[in-house]
Design a protein around this motif. Structure first.
Motif, PDB file in Angstrom:
ATOM      1  N   MET A   1       0.850  -1.199   0.000  1.00 42.45           N
ATOM      2  CA  MET A   1       0.000   0.000   0.000  1.00 42.45           C
ATOM      3  C   MET A   1       0.879   1.240   0.000  1.00 42.45           C
ATOM      4  SD  MET A   1      -2.702   1.492   2.795  1.00 42.45           S
ATOM      5  CE  MET A   1      -3.669   0.019   2.883  1.00 42.45           C
ATOM      6  N   THR A   2       0.606   2.152  -0.940  1.00 44.03           N
ATOM      7  CA  THR A   2       1.310   3.442  -0.943  1.00 44.03           C
ATOM      8  C   THR A   2       0.310   4.526  -0.563  1.00 44.03           C
ATOM      9  OG1 THR A   2       2.971   2.716  -2.505  1.00 44.03           O
ATOM     10  CG2 THR A   2       2.593   5.082  -2.391  1.00 44.03           C
ATOM     11  N   PHE A   3       0.679   5.293   0.436  1.00 42.62           N
ATOM     12  CA  PHE A   3      -0.221   6.264   1.080  1.00 42.62           C
ATOM     13  C   PHE A   3       0.321   7.674   0.863  1.00 42.62           C
ATOM     14  CE2 PHE A   3      -0.924   8.459   5.329  1.00 42.62           C
ATOM     15  CZ  PHE A   3      -2.284   8.684   5.182  1.00 42.62           C
ATOM     16  N   ILE A   4      -0.597   8.637   0.707  1.00 38.08           N
ATOM     17  CA  ILE A   4      -0.141  10.032   0.576  1.00 38.08           C
ATOM     18  C   ILE A   4      -0.385  10.780   1.876  1.00 38.08           C
ATOM     19  CG2 ILE A   4      -0.187  12.144  -0.772  1.00 38.08           C
ATOM     20  CD1 ILE A   4      -1.476  10.726  -3.026  1.00 38.08           C
ATOM     21  N   SER A   5       0.719  11.193   2.485  1.00 35.89           N
ATOM     22  CA  SER A   5       0.629  12.084   3.630  1.00 35.89           C
ATOM     23  C   SER A   5       0.981  13.489   3.130  1.00 35.89           C
ATOM     24  CB  SER A   5       1.571  11.604   4.733  1.00 35.89           C
ATOM     25  OG  SER A   5       1.457  12.446   5.861  1.00 35.89           O
ATOM     26  N   SER A   6       1.312  14.371   4.039  1.00 33.91           N
ATOM     27  CA  SER A   6       1.506  15.771   3.639  1.00 33.91           C
ATOM     28  C   SER A   6       2.586  16.414   4.488  1.00 33.91           C
ATOM     29  CB  SER A   6       0.180  16.503   3.862  1.00 33.91           C
ATOM     30  OG  SER A   6       0.374  17.892   3.817  1.00 33.91           O
ATOM     31  N   VAL A   7       3.252  17.423   3.919  1.00 36.20           N
ATOM     32  CA  VAL A   7       4.210  18.173   4.738  1.00 36.20           C
ATOM     33  C   VAL A   7       3.459  19.015   5.787  1.00 36.20           C
ATOM     34  CG1 VAL A   7       6.051  18.193   3.005  1.00 36.20           C
ATOM     35  CG2 VAL A   7       4.412  20.082   3.071  1.00 36.20           C
ATOM     36  N   ALA A   8       2.122  19.084   5.652  1.00 35.09           N
ATOM     37  CA  ALA A   8       1.313  19.753   6.679  1.00 35.09           C
ATOM     38  C   ALA A   8       1.219  18.907   7.950  1.00 35.09           C
ATOM     39  CB  ALA A   8      -0.087  20.040   6.141  1.00 35.09           C
ATOM     40  N   SER A   9       1.877  17.747   7.969  1.00 35.00           N
ATOM     41  CA  SER A   9       1.859  16.910   9.174  1.00 35.00           C
ATOM     42  C   SER A   9       2.933  17.341  10.176  1.00 35.00           C
ATOM     43  CB  SER A   9       2.069  15.439   8.800  1.00 35.00           C
ATOM     44  OG  SER A   9       3.331  15.268   8.192  1.00 35.00           O
TER      45      SER A   9
ATOM     46  N   GLY B   1       3.495  -7.438   8.203  1.00 34.01           N
ATOM     47  CA  GLY B   1       4.322  -7.555   6.989  1.00 34.01           C
ATOM     48  C   GLY B   1       3.740  -6.883   5.761  1.00 34.01           C
ATOM     49  N   LEU B   2       2.663  -6.081   5.922  1.00 37.89           N
ATOM     50  CA  LEU B   2       2.136  -5.346   4.760  1.00 37.89           C
ATOM     51  C   LEU B   2       3.205  -4.343   4.310  1.00 37.89           C
ATOM     52  CD1 LEU B   2      -0.326  -4.519   2.931  1.00 37.89           C
ATOM     53  CD2 LEU B   2      -0.826  -2.785   4.660  1.00 37.89           C
ATOM     54  N   ASP B   3       3.481  -4.310   3.010  1.00 38.91           N
ATOM     55  CA  ASP B   3       4.540  -3.433   2.494  1.00 38.91           C
ATOM     56  C   ASP B   3       3.984  -2.011   2.353  1.00 38.91           C
ATOM     57  OD1 ASP B   3       6.657  -2.271   1.266  1.00 38.91           O
ATOM     58  OD2 ASP B   3       6.810  -3.718  -0.376  1.00 38.91           O
ATOM     59  N   PHE B   4       3.947  -1.292   3.463  1.00 39.79           N
ATOM     60  CA  PHE B   4       3.383   0.062   3.501  1.00 39.79           C
ATOM     61  C   PHE B   4       4.469   1.084   3.169  1.00 39.79           C
ATOM     62  CE2 PHE B   4       2.646   4.018   5.808  1.00 39.79           C
ATOM     63  CZ  PHE B   4       1.347   4.333   5.464  1.00 39.79           C
ATOM     64  N   ARG B   5       4.127   2.024   2.273  1.00 41.53           N
ATOM     65  CA  ARG B   5       5.058   3.075   1.867  1.00 41.53           C
ATOM     66  C   ARG B   5       4.296   4.403   1.847  1.00 41.53           C
ATOM     67  NH1 ARG B   5       8.301  -0.085  -3.002  1.00 41.53           N
ATOM     68  NH2 ARG B   5       8.686  -1.948  -1.740  1.00 41.53           N
ATOM     69  N   CYS B   6       5.001   5.504   2.048  1.00 40.53           N
ATOM     70  CA  CYS B   6       4.282   6.772   2.179  1.00 40.53           C
ATOM     71  C   CYS B   6       5.137   7.959   1.739  1.00 40.53           C
ATOM     72  CB  CYS B   6       3.881   6.912   3.650  1.00 40.53           C
ATOM     73  SG  CYS B   6       3.465   8.554   4.187  1.00 40.53           S
ATOM     74  N   VAL B   7       4.517   8.913   1.048  1.00 44.77           N
ATOM     75  CA  VAL B   7       5.200  10.181   0.776  1.00 44.77           C
ATOM     76  C   VAL B   7       4.445  11.327   1.437  1.00 44.77           C
ATOM     77  CG1 VAL B   7       6.481   9.790  -1.359  1.00 44.77           C
ATOM     78  CG2 VAL B   7       4.037  10.254  -1.488  1.00 44.77           C
ATOM     79  N   ARG B   8       5.210  12.250   2.003  1.00 45.43           N
ATOM     80  CA  ARG B   8       4.621  13.493   2.535  1.00 45.43           C
ATOM     81  C   ARG B   8       4.832  14.555   1.461  1.00 45.43           C
ATOM     82  NH1 ARG B   8       8.254  12.332   7.581  1.00 45.43           N
ATOM     83  NH2 ARG B   8       7.055  10.596   8.408  1.00 45.43           N
ATOM     84  N   LEU B   9       3.745  14.838   0.740  1.00 45.00           N
ATOM     85  CA  LEU B   9       3.866  15.744  -0.403  1.00 45.00           C
ATOM     86  C   LEU B   9       3.678  17.200   0.011  1.00 45.00           C
ATOM     87  CD1 LEU B   9       1.791  13.857  -3.157  1.00 45.00           C
ATOM     88  CD2 LEU B   9       4.279  13.898  -2.858  1.00 45.00           C
ATOM     89  N   PRO B  10       4.345  18.115  -0.735  1.00 45.73           N
ATOM     90  CA  PRO B  10       4.013  19.536  -0.582  1.00 45.73           C
ATOM     91  C   PRO B  10       2.733  19.813  -1.372  1.00 45.73           C
ATOM     92  CG  PRO B  10       5.685  19.270  -2.271  1.00 45.73           C
ATOM     93  CD  PRO B  10       5.372  17.883  -1.749  1.00 45.73           C
ATOM     94  N   SER B  11       2.371  21.064  -1.529  1.00 45.50           N
ATOM     95  CA  SER B  11       1.161  21.390  -2.293  1.00 45.50           C
ATOM     96  C   SER B  11       1.370  21.017  -3.764  1.00 45.50           C
ATOM     97  CB  SER B  11       0.921  22.899  -2.165  1.00 45.50           C
ATOM     98  OG  SER B  11      -0.174  23.245  -2.952  1.00 45.50           O
ATOM     99  N   ILE B  12       0.398  20.313  -4.315  1.00 45.56           N
ATOM    100  CA  ILE B  12       0.524  19.852  -5.700  1.00 45.56           C
ATOM    101  C   ILE B  12      -0.228  20.818  -6.612  1.00 45.56           C
ATOM    102  CG2 ILE B  12       0.150  17.904  -7.264  1.00 45.56           C
ATOM    103  CD1 ILE B  12       2.133  17.421  -4.898  1.00 45.56           C
ATOM    104  N   ILE B  13       0.445  21.286  -7.663  1.00 47.27           N
ATOM    105  CA  ILE B  13      -0.224  22.176  -8.618  1.00 47.27           C
ATOM    106  C   ILE B  13      -0.498  21.408  -9.905  1.00 47.27           C
ATOM    107  CG2 ILE B  13       0.770  24.310  -7.686  1.00 47.27           C
ATOM    108  CD1 ILE B  13       2.675  24.311 -10.178  1.00 47.27           C
ATOM    109  N   GLY B  14      -1.606  21.763 -10.551  1.00 49.47           N
ATOM    110  CA  GLY B  14      -1.904  21.128 -11.833  1.00 49.47           C
ATOM    111  C   GLY B  14      -3.343  21.367 -12.235  1.00 49.47           C
ATOM    112  N   PRO B  15      -3.653  21.153 -13.517  1.00 49.64           N
ATOM    113  CA  PRO B  15      -5.002  21.407 -14.013  1.00 49.64           C
ATOM    114  C   PRO B  15      -6.032  20.538 -13.304  1.00 49.64           C
ATOM    115  CG  PRO B  15      -3.480  20.931 -15.825  1.00 49.64           C
ATOM    116  CD  PRO B  15      -2.747  20.652 -14.558  1.00 49.64           C
ATOM    117  N   GLY B  16      -7.091  21.159 -12.827  1.00 52.16           N
ATOM    118  CA  GLY B  16      -8.181  20.409 -12.221  1.00 52.16           C
ATOM    119  C   GLY B  16      -8.017  20.155 -10.741  1.00 52.16           C
ATOM    120  N   ARG B  17      -6.986  20.717 -10.112  1.00 51.90           N
ATOM    121  CA  ARG B  17      -6.838  20.482  -8.679  1.00 51.90           C
ATOM    122  C   ARG B  17      -8.015  21.059  -7.899  1.00 51.90           C
ATOM    123  NH1 ARG B  17      -2.870  22.595  -3.858  1.00 51.90           N
ATOM    124  NH2 ARG B  17      -4.638  22.565  -2.445  1.00 51.90           N
ATOM    125  N   GLY B  18      -8.535  22.185  -8.346  1.00 57.22           N
ATOM    126  CA  GLY B  18      -9.705  22.760  -7.681  1.00 57.22           C
ATOM    127  C   GLY B  18      -9.330  23.663  -6.519  1.00 57.22           C
TER     128      GLY B  18
END
Ligand code: NAD
Length: 318
Positions: free
Chosen positions: A114-122, A162-179
């Motif tokens: 499982m790959t999870f998205i966290s945030s630098v807001a953490s 043993g679940l292969d858990f992985r995670c990125v703490r992303l900054p703000s993502i910019i792009g078309p349709g983000r809203g």
């Protein structure tokens, strides 16, 4: 065997899905909201299926994992920052309990990864000048609290089951349709609205900085982590940096590409204060050292590509 993308009709979930389909994967989208304008699931059938459901509701999470022979998961479904602050109980049910439901279903039905998205807001507000994957997280917001809980639960399920858990703490993502969701949405809208020929009023001061990353880099980052050999993933939860321009610098770059762009500044002191309190300097050493993460787009290329994408299909973003 399929890949489950929670939050699959969301901005990041949908863009991951398109990449997975290009790679020949079968994908099941799980989301509480129906497909958005421009998300033509029939075109991607039978490779892509949509299952409407609520992460907070255990029977629906169990059912989607059980019935679809899910081998891997991208967990992108979540309530975003402002919604969490408005309704902490719902944020608890969706972001924390929903993540637990998904982890539990994964272990019951043999999901491998499982790959999870966290945030630098953490991270806590203004405590450390430079944050890294190993810096302590003491978030003040409900959104940050829910992200830290998700990370800790995932790491626990990794150690315990043993679940292969992985995670990125992303900054703000910019792009078309983000809203317009989230306080950092101005970083997207001050590019998207002028590309559509519309004016945009920025609600922070010109000197306000915010770490941002182009969505194509964010999607590549998630895929790269997800596909990295197991022995390269040591830290498990990684900070991702991006660029750190001021709002004035973004406006200048947009005006270079769209000379008649109507971007004005009408700062809201409270919103400016909150954005300025976010972590400004992010160290992504572990991500680049362990699994070779590198951005492909410079800031200028990100803005140029963003404007081109909007102009190709403006009807999707109006
Ligand atoms: N966009 C950013 O700048 C950014 C930055 C850092 C982290 N993130 C994280 O990335 C992930 C994706 O964000 P996004 O920008 O694509 O946001 P988004 O709002 O476009 O996507 C989130 C999706 O989750 C779905 N969802 C919400 N509650 C749900 C529930 N109860 N059950 C099932 N689905 C539910 C929403 O309907 C939506 O489609 C989130 O976890 C977010 O916290 C985003």
């Amino acid at each position: 065997m399929s890949i489950l993308v929670t939050g699959g009709t969301g901005f990041i979930g949908w863009n991951i899905t398109k990449k997975l389909v290009e790679k020949g994967e079968e994908v099941v989208l799980f989301d509480i909201a129906p497909p958005r304008r421009g998300q033509n699931i029939e075109e991607l059938a039978p490779k892509v299926k949509f299952r409407r459901g609520d992460l907070a509701y255990w029977p629906e999470v169990l059912d989607v994992v059980k019935r679809n022979s899910i081998k891997e998961i991208f967990h992108t479904g979540a309530m975003l920052s402002e919604a969490c602050e408005e309704n902490p109980l719902a944020a608890y049910m969706v972001n924390i309990n929903g993540t637990f439901n998904l982890l539990e279903a994964s272990v019951l039905f043999g999901v491998e990864k499982m790959t999870f998205i966290s945030s630098v807001a953490s991270y806590s507000l203004g405590e450390a000048e430079v944050i890294s994957s190993r810096s302590p997280q003491r978030p003040h917001s409900m959104y940050g609290v829910s992200k830290v809980c998700g990370e800790l639960l995932g790491e626990y399920f990794n150690r315990r089951f043993g679940l292969d858990f992985r995670c990125v703490r992303l900054p703000s993502i910019i792009g078309p349709g983000r809203g317009g969701g989230g306080l950092s949405s101005y970083t997207t809208l001050m590019i998207q609205e002028p590309a559509l020929g519309k004016p945009y009023e920025v609600y922070v001061t010109e000197d306000t900085r915010c770490p941002i990353l182009y969505y194509k880099d964010a999607v590549n980052c998630l895929l790269k982590l997800h596909e990295a050999p197991g022995d390269r993933v040591k830290t498990r939860s990684y900070c991702i940096a991006g660029y750190n321009p001021t709002a004035g610098e973004i406006a200048g770059m947009v005006r270079e590409k769209i000379p008649d762009a109507k971007i004005t500044f009408r700062p809201d002191p409270e919103k400016t204060r909150i954005v300025k309190s976010w972590a400004q300097k992010i160290d992504e050493f572990e991500a680049s050292d362990e699994w070779g993460w590198r951005r492909e787009y410079t800031l200028e290329e990100s803005i140029e590509d963003f404007i081109e994408e909007v102009r190709k299909n403006p009807e999707r973003y109006i």
